[in-house]
Write an enzyme that holds these catalytic residues in place. Structure first.
Site, PDB file in Angstrom:
ATOM      1  CE1 TYR A  22      -3.876  -2.106   0.031  1.00 20.02           C
ATOM      2  CE2 TYR A  22      -2.760  -3.178   2.125  1.00 20.02           C
ATOM      3  CZ  TYR A  22      -3.717  -3.429   1.196  1.00 20.02           C
ATOM      4  OH  TYR A  22      -4.524  -4.309   0.995  1.00 20.02           O
ATOM      5  CG  ASN A  71      -9.931   2.225  -0.685  1.00 20.89           C
ATOM      6  OD1 ASN A  71     -10.388   0.959  -0.863  1.00 20.89           O
ATOM      7  ND2 ASN A  71      -8.746   2.177  -0.862  1.00 20.89           N
ATOM      8  CG  HIS A  77     -12.938  -7.933  -1.531  1.00 21.31           C
ATOM      9  ND1 HIS A  77     -12.568  -7.457  -2.724  1.00 21.31           N
ATOM     10  CD2 HIS A  77     -11.925  -7.533  -0.813  1.00 21.31           C
ATOM     11  CE1 HIS A  77     -11.453  -6.734  -2.781  1.00 21.31           C
ATOM     12  NE2 HIS A  77     -10.841  -6.569  -1.435  1.00 21.31           N
ATOM     13  CG  ASP A  84     -28.548  -3.195  -1.124  1.00 19.39           C
ATOM     14  OD1 ASP A  84     -28.312  -3.596  -2.312  1.00 19.39           O
ATOM     15  OD2 ASP A  84     -29.260  -3.963  -0.284  1.00 19.39           O
ATOM     16  CG  HIS A  97      -9.885  -1.192  -4.437  1.00 18.20           C
ATOM     17  ND1 HIS A  97     -10.355  -1.611  -3.278  1.00 18.20           N
ATOM     18  CD2 HIS A  97     -10.969  -1.194  -5.362  1.00 18.20           C
ATOM     19  CE1 HIS A  97     -11.454  -2.016  -3.296  1.00 18.20           C
ATOM     20  NE2 HIS A  97     -12.144  -1.766  -4.590  1.00 18.20           N
ATOM     21  CB  SER A  99      -3.239  -3.061  -3.761  1.00 18.84           C
ATOM     22  OG  SER A  99      -4.601  -3.791  -3.373  1.00 18.84           O
ATOM     23  NE  ARG A 108      -6.101  -9.017  -0.907  1.00 20.07           N
ATOM     24  CZ  ARG A 108      -6.506  -8.581   0.353  1.00 20.07           C
ATOM     25  NH1 ARG A 108      -7.425  -7.647   0.718  1.00 20.07           N
ATOM     26  NH2 ARG A 108      -5.899  -9.072   1.224  1.00 20.07           N
TER      27      ARG A 108
END
Ligand code: DQA
Length: 143
Positions: A22, A71, A77, A84, A97, A99, A108
């Protein structure tokens, strides 16, 4: 123009957490970079480790900001709840994201929340948030 940047669980540790994945820059640096790049934007920033707090923030965003950079972290996931909440919004959302989630573990690759976003950016590090902002502020640039 008002943009809200929402970061989900564990992203408060950005910069210290698994830096090989990250990077070494944290949320403070992200905020500094975005404010410096677009000083005229009315920025707001929110981070939570709690799914319900993120839903509350998404609901707040409608009517308070013009676009969202989100993010959802690990909740991307798994969270039908966040999906919703996103589907109920009329403002544009770009999911980011840090990464390259598609090149990591199999789990992922499921990106439930991305279905509720206008676009998905992954693997660019913090520059992904800048790319998202550019899209929201200058949509014609990516047309
Ligand atoms: C992340 C990727 C997720 O899979 C992970 O759970 C995170 C961070 C990213 O920004 O690369 O917490 O959303």
């Amino acid at each position: 123009m008002r943009l809200d940047v929402i970061n989900g669980p564990n992203l408060n540790g950005l910069g210290r957490r698994e830096p090989e994945i990250y990077g070494t820059q944290g949320l403070d640096e992200l905020e500094r970079r975005l404010r410096a790049a677009w000083p005229a934007v009315e920025w707001s920033f929110f981070q939570s480790n709690h799914e319900g707090a993120l839903v509350d923030r998404l609901q707040w965003a409608e009517g308070h900001v013009d676009g969202l950079i989100l993010n959802p972290a690990g909740l991307s996931h798994t969270s039908v709840v966040l999906l919703d909440a996103l589907l109920a919004l009329s403002i544009p959302v770009v999911e980011v994201h840090v990464s390259h989630v598609l090149a990591r573990e199999e789990f992922r690759r499921t990106l439930l929340t991305a279905r509720g976003a206008r676009a998905l950016i992954c693997g660019l590090g913090l520059a992904g948030y800048e790319a998202a902002a550019r899209h929201l502020l200058e949509p014609e640039a990516g047309a």
